[in-house]
Design a protein around this motif. Structure first.
Motif, PDB file in Angstrom:
ATOM      1  N   ILE A  58       0.640  -1.218   0.054  1.00 37.35           N
ATOM      2  CA  ILE A  58       0.008  -0.018  -0.227  1.00 37.35           C
ATOM      3  C   ILE A  58       0.743   1.300   0.093  1.00 37.35           C
ATOM      4  O   ILE A  58       0.501   2.219  -0.688  1.00 37.35           O
ATOM      5  CB  ILE A  58      -0.693  -0.117   1.238  1.00 37.35           C
ATOM      6  N   GLY A  59       2.122   1.296   0.801  1.00 36.21           N
ATOM      7  CA  GLY A  59       2.873   2.421   0.700  1.00 36.21           C
ATOM      8  C   GLY A  59       3.481   2.571  -0.568  1.00 36.21           C
ATOM      9  O   GLY A  59       3.635   3.992  -1.243  1.00 36.21           O
ATOM     10  N   ASN A  68      -4.493  10.324  -2.263  1.00 41.18           N
ATOM     11  CA  ASN A  68      -4.632  10.604  -0.601  1.00 41.18           C
ATOM     12  C   ASN A  68      -4.963   9.651   0.026  1.00 41.18           C
ATOM     13  O   ASN A  68      -4.827   9.461   1.407  1.00 41.18           O
ATOM     14  CB  ASN A  68      -5.169  11.867  -0.589  1.00 41.18           C
ATOM     15  N   LEU A  69      -6.043   8.718  -0.468  1.00 45.16           N
ATOM     16  CA  LEU A  69      -6.753   7.598   0.215  1.00 45.16           C
ATOM     17  C   LEU A  69      -5.701   6.624   0.449  1.00 45.16           C
ATOM     18  O   LEU A  69      -5.888   6.081   1.785  1.00 45.16           O
ATOM     19  CB  LEU A  69      -7.730   7.336  -0.661  1.00 45.16           C
ATOM     20  N   ALA A  74      -2.333   4.075   4.375  1.00 44.73           N
ATOM     21  CA  ALA A  74      -0.923   3.377   5.124  1.00 44.73           C
ATOM     22  C   ALA A  74      -0.790   4.113   6.380  1.00 44.73           C
ATOM     23  O   ALA A  74       0.100   3.460   7.387  1.00 44.73           O
ATOM     24  CB  ALA A  74       0.133   3.984   3.860  1.00 44.73           C
ATOM     25  N   ALA A  75      -0.913   5.278   6.646  1.00 43.23           N
ATOM     26  CA  ALA A  75      -0.715   5.946   7.712  1.00 43.23           C
ATOM     27  C   ALA A  75      -1.631   5.227   9.107  1.00 43.23           C
ATOM     28  O   ALA A  75      -0.869   4.944  10.178  1.00 43.23           O
ATOM     29  CB  ALA A  75      -1.229   7.702   7.724  1.00 43.23           C
TER      30      ALA A  75
END
Length: 350
Positions: A58-59, A68-69, A74-75
């Motif tokens: 995902i990163g 941005n999603l 990832a965050a």
């Protein structure tokens, strides 16, 4: 559109580095452990590796697409790793553990050890952690699991310890570990609990040879006084003080008078187990002789005899009772083979 390199997302790489550094360390004995030890150990579970792989994918996708999603996802995944570290650290903090060993330990016999754990934190409970004995040669112990331990509360559980060799053993301590809260990582903390124990030889499985040696040696000396032995001394007239069980009914039928059988008094003999502890061709053969001597001592003492013990270098005076048995077992637990030209063996002298 400019693309930043994948190395700009350091946390997945950092998690993998931590796993490689702390995850697959080989278990070492106490003598092989490094002097410098980190206060915590960390390993990645199978689920954790899948989680990190998904985070890595995902990163990379977020970097390559600039979505941005994906950055938000990832965050979120990274924050779960941080939360896991914080919560697991609070689970292991201020946990004190004590270990109470049984008074006597025997080779190849499971011993029940009392494990007491207390949570000294004031407000935060500890969830889902395990206490496991640090690896020790010739010893296996089952882990103890605690689901929840409230603050300022102690809990006691029992674990089975099994020693496969006799002699002196040193237990270095225990390790507390937890997979809480998400099961992605296993965080551990070692607690030093130095305990020296003596393991007695195996007397639970008494060999046929040991039984034959003991039963051949067992004999009762016949005394000159009357008593309740097994050998008939004579017949005399019955008195009111005699036990009716010993009435000699055959004589009653012939003489119409009451007679009783009188027996010789028996007293226990004194035995000395002689162990010629010369070096044998193999360690297994010497250990078999040690177990044989322990079994012979157990049989003779349980029969009520006075038993002593003698080796090439030491001797124990004859005595009776279980304390005498434990003195002999203690000597057998620490006995070592001696170089010499004689043959090793066990015999009984009376």
């Amino acid at each position: 559109m400019r693309h930043r390199p994948a190395i700009s997302v350091p946390l997945p790489w950092l998690a993998m580095l931590i796993g490689w550094t702390f995850g697959n360390r080989k278990r070492q004995t106490q003598g092989q452990r490094r002097r410098f030890k980190l206060p915590r150990t960390l390993s990645i579970t199978k689920e954790g590796w899948w989680y990190i792989a998904a985070l890595f994918v995902i990163g990379i996708a977020a970097i390559n697409t600039g979505n941005n999603l994906l950055y938000l996802v990832a965050a979120t995944l990274l924050s779960i790793i941080i939360i896991s570290g914080v919560v697991s650290e609070h689970t292991l903090r201020r946990i004190k553990i004590t270990r109470v060993m049984p008074r006597r330990l025997f080779k190849n016999s499971p011993a029940i050890v009392r494990i007491e754990v207390s949570n000294d934190k004031r407000r935060i409970p500890s969830f889902s952690f395990t206490s496991r004995e640090l690896p020790t040669a010739s010893m296996s112990a089952e882990p103890v699991y605690f689901l929840k331990l409230k603050p300022q509360i102690s809990a006691v559980k029992c674990a089975s310890y099994t020693f496969t060799e006799r002699g002196a053993h040193a237990l270095s301590g225990v390790k507390l570990s937890t997979r809480f809260p998400f099961g992605l990582f296993v965080k551990g903390r070692e607690e030093t609990l130095r305990t020296d124990v003596i393991v007695y030889p195996d007397v639970t499985d008494i060999t046929k040879t040991a039984s034959l040696i003991a039963l051949t040696a067992i004999g009762m000396e016949t005394g000159r006084k009357a008593g309740h032995g097994g050998e008939l001394r004579g017949v005399r007239e019955y008195t009111s003080r005699d036990d009716a069980r010993f009435i000699y009914w055959k004589a009653v039928g012939r003489t119409s008078r009451l007679f009783v059988k009188e027996f010789e008094q028996e007293r226990a003999r004194r035995f000395t187990i002689v162990f010629d502890n010369f070096k044998t061709t193999s360690p297994h053969e010497f250990e078999a002789l040690v177990d044989k001597a322990a079994s012979v001592a157990k049989i003779l003492i349980e029969k009520g005899h006075n038993v002593g013990f003698k080796t090439l270098a030491d001797a124990i005076k004859p005595g009776a009772g279980h304390e005498q048995l434990y003195r002999i077992l203690h000597a057998l637990a620490l006995i070592c083979p001696i170089d010499g030209e004689g043959a090793a063996g066990v015999r009984v002298e009376s």
